[in-house]
Design an enzyme around this catalytic site. Structure first.
Site, PDB file in Angstrom:
ATOM      1  N   SER A  42       0.836  -1.186   0.000  1.00 11.11           N
ATOM      2  CA  SER A  42       0.000   0.000   0.000  1.00 11.11           C
ATOM      3  C   SER A  42       0.879   1.247   0.000  1.00 11.11           C
ATOM      4  CB  SER A  42      -0.882  -0.020   1.252  1.00 11.11           C
ATOM      5  OG  SER A  42      -1.326   1.267   1.550  1.00 11.11           O
ATOM      6  N   ILE A  45       0.197   3.526   2.932  1.00 12.13           N
ATOM      7  CA  ILE A  45       0.850   3.186   4.216  1.00 12.13           C
ATOM      8  C   ILE A  45       2.348   3.469   4.119  1.00 12.13           C
ATOM      9  CG2 ILE A  45       1.433   1.276   5.768  1.00 12.13           C
ATOM     10  CD1 ILE A  45      -1.302   0.070   5.128  1.00 12.13           C
ATOM     11  N   VAL A  50      14.019   3.589   6.010  1.00 18.33           N
ATOM     12  CA  VAL A  50      15.411   3.670   6.461  1.00 18.33           C
ATOM     13  C   VAL A  50      16.029   2.286   6.216  1.00 18.33           C
ATOM     14  CG1 VAL A  50      15.364   5.556   8.130  1.00 18.33           C
ATOM     15  CG2 VAL A  50      14.490   3.323   8.789  1.00 18.33           C
ATOM     16  N   ALA A  53      22.523   0.676   5.656  1.00 19.26           N
ATOM     17  CA  ALA A  53      23.874   0.120   5.828  1.00 19.26           C
ATOM     18  C   ALA A  53      23.754  -1.395   5.942  1.00 19.26           C
ATOM     19  CB  ALA A  53      24.520   0.691   7.079  1.00 19.26           C
ATOM     20  N   LYS A  81      31.279  -0.028   2.021  1.00 18.45           N
ATOM     21  CA  LYS A  81      31.395   0.035   3.483  1.00 18.45           C
ATOM     22  C   LYS A  81      32.410  -1.009   3.917  1.00 18.45           C
ATOM     23  CE  LYS A  81      28.783  -0.951   7.663  1.00 18.45           C
ATOM     24  NZ  LYS A  81      27.509  -1.398   8.231  1.00 18.45           N
ATOM     25  N   PRO A  99      35.995  -3.417  11.861  1.00 24.25           N
ATOM     26  CA  PRO A  99      36.154  -3.588  10.410  1.00 24.25           C
ATOM     27  C   PRO A  99      35.612  -4.935   9.950  1.00 24.25           C
ATOM     28  CG  PRO A  99      38.219  -4.104  11.542  1.00 24.25           C
ATOM     29  CD  PRO A  99      37.202  -3.828  12.609  1.00 24.25           C
ATOM     30  N   LEU A 337      10.734  -6.547   9.571  1.00 30.03           N
ATOM     31  CA  LEU A 337      10.300  -5.946  10.826  1.00 30.03           C
ATOM     32  C   LEU A 337       9.103  -6.671  11.434  1.00 30.03           C
ATOM     33  CD1 LEU A 337      10.690  -2.227   9.678  1.00 30.03           C
ATOM     34  CD2 LEU A 337      12.287  -3.576  11.046  1.00 30.03           C
ATOM     35  N   THR A 348      22.214  -5.042  10.998  1.00 35.74           N
ATOM     36  CA  THR A 348      21.917  -6.466  10.825  1.00 35.74           C
ATOM     37  C   THR A 348      20.516  -6.780  10.288  1.00 35.74           C
ATOM     38  OG1 THR A 348      21.520  -6.404  13.208  1.00 35.74           O
ATOM     39  CG2 THR A 348      23.544  -7.453  12.462  1.00 35.74           C
ATOM     40  N   ILE A 350      18.732  -6.017   7.511  1.00 37.44           N
ATOM     41  CA  ILE A 350      18.606  -6.485   6.127  1.00 37.44           C
ATOM     42  C   ILE A 350      19.228  -7.880   6.027  1.00 37.44           C
ATOM     43  CG2 ILE A 350      19.346  -6.048   3.729  1.00 37.44           C
ATOM     44  CD1 ILE A 350      18.936  -3.032   4.377  1.00 37.44           C
TER      45      ILE A 350
HETATM   46  P1  FAD Z   1       8.547  -1.742   5.847  1.00 37.42           P
HETATM   47  O1  FAD Z   1       9.611  -1.004   5.133  1.00 37.42           O
HETATM   48  O2  FAD Z   1       7.845  -1.053   6.958  1.00 37.42           O
HETATM   49  O3  FAD Z   1       7.531  -2.288   4.796  1.00 37.42           O
HETATM   50  C1  FAD Z   1       6.244  -2.732   5.168  1.00 37.42           C
HETATM   51  C2  FAD Z   1       5.399  -2.889   3.920  1.00 37.42           C
HETATM   52  O4  FAD Z   1       4.137  -3.445   4.292  1.00 37.42           O
HETATM   53  C3  FAD Z   1       5.098  -1.587   3.192  1.00 37.42           C
HETATM   54  O5  FAD Z   1       5.166  -1.789   1.796  1.00 37.42           O
HETATM   55  C4  FAD Z   1       3.664  -1.286   3.597  1.00 37.42           C
HETATM   56  O6  FAD Z   1       2.982  -0.518   2.629  1.00 37.42           O
HETATM   57  C5  FAD Z   1       3.112  -2.708   3.667  1.00 37.42           C
HETATM   58  N1  FAD Z   1       1.897  -2.830   4.471  1.00 37.42           N
HETATM   59  C6  FAD Z   1       1.751  -2.715   5.810  1.00 37.42           C
HETATM   60  N2  FAD Z   1       0.456  -2.872   6.141  1.00 37.42           N
HETATM   61  C7  FAD Z   1      -0.204  -3.120   5.000  1.00 37.42           C
HETATM   62  C8  FAD Z   1      -1.570  -3.357   4.681  1.00 37.42           C
HETATM   63  N3  FAD Z   1      -2.529  -3.378   5.599  1.00 37.42           N
HETATM   64  N4  FAD Z   1      -1.894  -3.549   3.379  1.00 37.42           N
HETATM   65  C9  FAD Z   1      -0.965  -3.526   2.386  1.00 37.42           C
HETATM   66  N5  FAD Z   1       0.338  -3.297   2.640  1.00 37.42           N
HETATM   67  C10 FAD Z   1       0.699  -3.084   3.929  1.00 37.42           C
HETATM   68  N6  FAD Z   1      18.485  -2.288   8.573  1.00 37.42           N
HETATM   69  C11 FAD Z   1      19.734  -2.469   8.111  1.00 37.42           C
HETATM   70  O7  FAD Z   1      20.056  -3.577   7.679  1.00 37.42           O
HETATM   71  N7  FAD Z   1      20.630  -1.447   8.128  1.00 37.42           N
HETATM   72  C12 FAD Z   1      20.343  -0.242   8.663  1.00 37.42           C
HETATM   73  O8  FAD Z   1      21.169   0.655   8.628  1.00 37.42           O
HETATM   74  C13 FAD Z   1      19.063  -0.051   9.233  1.00 37.42           C
HETATM   75  N8  FAD Z   1      18.712   1.112   9.820  1.00 37.42           N
HETATM   76  C14 FAD Z   1      17.490   1.219  10.399  1.00 37.42           C
HETATM   77  C15 FAD Z   1      17.161   2.368  11.139  1.00 37.42           C
HETATM   78  C16 FAD Z   1      15.929   2.464  11.789  1.00 37.42           C
HETATM   79  C17 FAD Z   1      15.604   3.656  12.618  1.00 37.42           C
HETATM   80  C18 FAD Z   1      14.972   1.439  11.641  1.00 37.42           C
HETATM   81  C19 FAD Z   1      13.619   1.542  12.289  1.00 37.42           C
HETATM   82  C20 FAD Z   1      15.277   0.318  10.902  1.00 37.42           C
HETATM   83  C21 FAD Z   1      16.540   0.188  10.303  1.00 37.42           C
HETATM   84  N9  FAD Z   1      16.878  -0.954   9.613  1.00 37.42           N
HETATM   85  C22 FAD Z   1      18.138  -1.127   9.143  1.00 37.42           C
HETATM   86  C23 FAD Z   1      15.885  -1.993   9.393  1.00 37.42           C
HETATM   87  C24 FAD Z   1      15.379  -1.918   7.962  1.00 37.42           C
HETATM   88  O9  FAD Z   1      14.894  -0.652   7.680  1.00 37.42           O
HETATM   89  C25 FAD Z   1      14.264  -2.942   7.772  1.00 37.42           C
HETATM   90  O10 FAD Z   1      14.684  -4.174   8.245  1.00 37.42           O
HETATM   91  C26 FAD Z   1      13.958  -3.082   6.324  1.00 37.42           C
HETATM   92  O11 FAD Z   1      13.669  -1.851   5.758  1.00 37.42           O
HETATM   93  C27 FAD Z   1      12.787  -4.003   6.114  1.00 37.42           C
HETATM   94  O12 FAD Z   1      11.588  -3.376   6.459  1.00 37.42           O
HETATM   95  P2  FAD Z   1      10.269  -4.135   6.115  1.00 37.42           P
HETATM   96  O13 FAD Z   1      10.228  -4.369   4.655  1.00 37.42           O
HETATM   97  O14 FAD Z   1      10.150  -5.302   7.018  1.00 37.42           O
HETATM   98  O15 FAD Z   1       9.134  -3.113   6.558  1.00 37.42           O
END
Ligand code: FAD
Length: 510
Positions: A42, A45, A50, A53, A81, A99, A337, A348, A350
């Site tokens: 979506s 949403i 973020v 790295a 990196k 490192p 997440l 870690t 990703i």
């Molecule tokens: P999201 O990016 O939140 O994606 C969720 C998806 O689900 C979206 O497309 C959303 O639209 C969809 N969705 C949710 N509900 C619905 C619904 N009801 N209907 C349809 N779609 C829906 N990781 C690293 O490896 N290195 C880093 O440096 C790093 N830095 C970070 C810093 C912060 C502050 C945070 C919070 C996280 C960081 N991470 C990092 C973690 C990394 O960002 C996530 O692990 C990665 O982006 C994966 O996110 P995701 O795809 O699980 O979730």
């Protein structure tokens, strides 16, 4: 019919996790007759946006996808990196690098750190960074690919990862997955249907009224954990007693300052700040504990400590450290997440997605969804989260800082049992054991334990086989070999231009 291969996979979520799994599954299994993948996301949403790295395992992920490294670097505006610099973590004014790759060379069958410890006794005061090609190249702003064809050179063992633009990375993967046949559906999932007998998820209903059915559902819905948490009720195990940071504020800024191939983490009064230099901007964020600092103060600290002009409004995020009790329940596998979160101190998350995908591929189910295989997936996932948690807690627990209530809490917290044993073992004898192939190697534990100032009481007796002169001569030889090799490496800027990875025209600064 039972015991048939799963042929219809539905992925909920199009963040990094969703598109990573879509790209790999379509690449590896897309050719099976009747196999199909639908991904629903979506735009309203949005994604967490973020996560920039990574750690060296990402290089294998790209290889699995058959990605050309320079295409990837250009399209995601990536930089290289070589490790993470930890500034002010031990005390203000102190810094060290964790490192990638190894330190020195092992000798007489024992690890290099024992000879380094012996050298310290003889007055060789150089920090252990000087024996790491990744640390020295990072400090010098240089990069080159490893050369396994030159086994006697330190460059043969260089390990590297990337720093990239999260939004561009999702687009990059989306294109690969689309080309491999993944069907993307735009829309919000508003209802989840379950089989009344088994509780298995059978379908999703979107706000538009349309329905999506499948056999295997992959929950990549982010912190909402729509399928695993909200629908199947798999509880969240809270680790915030060990990792009290629960908030972050993130902001990009223009390029400025030094642009080494390095992520920087600077300790702050109630947390720490990240700095991730990309080709077109710097990603910054302040991770903090809301019990110890409010978001206005956290934002002010972040904005006061940038190397360039602010490029967007600061974004606030909240989270809890921990994981779902089971990452796979019935016919739902959570990645990213939705499965758990550990703060990005060692980049870690990703990787956790990547290793979850590898595990899913190994244990890819038939439609009988064997309990045995699910249990295996869950126990391996649990262990991986636990190991990483312990490594992160080490950074806080081993700090000397006592200047704020937050740091006093961290110093005095009771370490998880496995970590407490590791610290005690290292303090007494400099020994480190990598448990069951855990993610962080002995070299990583060495970097952070020594970096954080843990001092072993002794070293391995075999190191005594080298006398003072021999020990100091060998240490000097390794330092010189590394310094000499680094001086031959191009700057990262030059490397990117030469290899076709730079996003700007030749001659301009990155
Ligand atoms: P999201 O990016 O939140 O994606 C969720 C998806 O689900 C979206 O497309 C959303 O639209 C969809 N969705 C949710 N509900 C619905 C619904 N009801 N209907 C349809 N779609 C829906 N990781 C690293 O490896 N290195 C880093 O440096 C790093 N830095 C970070 C810093 C912060 C502050 C945070 C919070 C996280 C960081 N991470 C990092 C973690 C990394 O960002 C996530 O692990 C990665 O982006 C994966 O996110 P995701 O795809 O699980 O979730």
């Amino acid at each position: 019919m039972k015991n048939q291969p799963v042929s219809k996979v539905v992925i909920v979520g199009g963040g990094t996790a969703g598109w990573m799994v879509a790209a790999v599954l379509s690449k590896v299994m897309g050719g099976l007759p009747g196999f199909s993948i639908e991904l629903v996301e979506s735009e309203a949403i949005g994604t967490v946006g973020v996560g920039e790295a990574t750690i060296p395992q990402i290089v294998s992920f790209n290889r699995l996808l058959g990605v050309d490294e320079m295409d990837f670097v250009r399209e995601t505006h990536a930089t290289y990196k070589l490790g993470i610099e930890f500034v002010d973590w031990v005390r203000e004014g102190h810094s060290y690098i964790h490192p990638f790759g190894s330190f020195g060379i092992d000798m007489l069958g024992i690890e290099f750190r024992h000879f380094w410890l012996r050298g310290q006794e003889f007055g060789a005061g150089e920090p252990i960074d000087r024996y790491s090609i990744a640390a020295m190249a990072a400090k010098a702003g240089r990069f080159d690919w490893p050369r396994p064809d030159r086994p006697r050179s330190p460059i043969s063992r260089l390990a590297y990862a990337f720093q990239f633009d999260a939004g561009r990375y999702a687009q990059f993967l989306r294109r690969i997955a689309g080309e491999a046949g993944v069907c993307r559906v735009e829309g919000e999932v508003v209802e989840i249907a379950q089989d009344p007998e088994t509780g298995f998820v059978s379908g999703l209903k979107l706000a538009s009224g349309s329905e999506i059915h499948g056999e295997l559902f992959i929950d990549c819905s982010g912190f909402r954990s729509l399928l695993l948490g909200r629908t199947l009720g798999v509880p969240f195990i809270d680790w915030s007693n060990w990792l009290p940071c629960d908030s972050a504020v993130a902001v990009p800024c223009a390029l400025g300052g030094r642009n080494e191939p390095l992520t920087r983490s600077t300790a702050r009064p109630a947390g720490w700040q990240w700095r991730i230099p990309l080709q077109h901007r710097i990603g910054n964020g302040h991770v903090f504990a809301s019990d110890h600092m409010d978001r206005e103060q956290a934002t002010a600290i972040l904005l006061e400590n940038l190397d360039g002009e602010v490029l967007a409004e600061p974004r606030h995020l909240s989270f809890t450290a921990g994981r779902r009790a089971r990452a796979w329940e019935k016919n739902v596998v959570a990645l990213g997440l939705s499965a758990g979160f550990l703060e990005p101190l060692e980049s870690t998350s990703i990787h956790l997605v990547q290793s979850g995908i590898a595990r899913l591929l190994t244990l890819f189910p038939d439609n009988d969804f064997s309990e045995l295989e699910i249990a295996r997936f869950n126990s391996e996932t649990e262990k991986e989260y636990r190991d990483i948690r312990d490594f992160l807690v080490l950074h806080y627990k081993a700090s000397e800082r006592e200047d704020t209530e937050f740091w006093r809490y961290c110093r005095n917290l009771e370490a998880p049992a496995g970590l407490a044993e590791k610290i005690a073992m290292f303090r007494s004898s400099g020994r480190i054991f990598r448990e069951d192939n855990e993610l962080f190697t002995e070299e990583s534990w060495t970097a952070v334990m020594l970096g954080q100032g843990l001092a072993p009481g002794r070293y391995h007796p075999t190191a005594r086989l080298l006398d003072r002169t021999e020990t100091l001569a060998r240490l000097q030889h390794i330092r010189e070999a590394i310094a000499g090799t680094v001086s031959q490496m191009p700057t990262q800027d030059k490397f990117l231009r030469r290899q076709g990875g730079a996003i700007k025209t030749p001659g301009t600064a990155m």
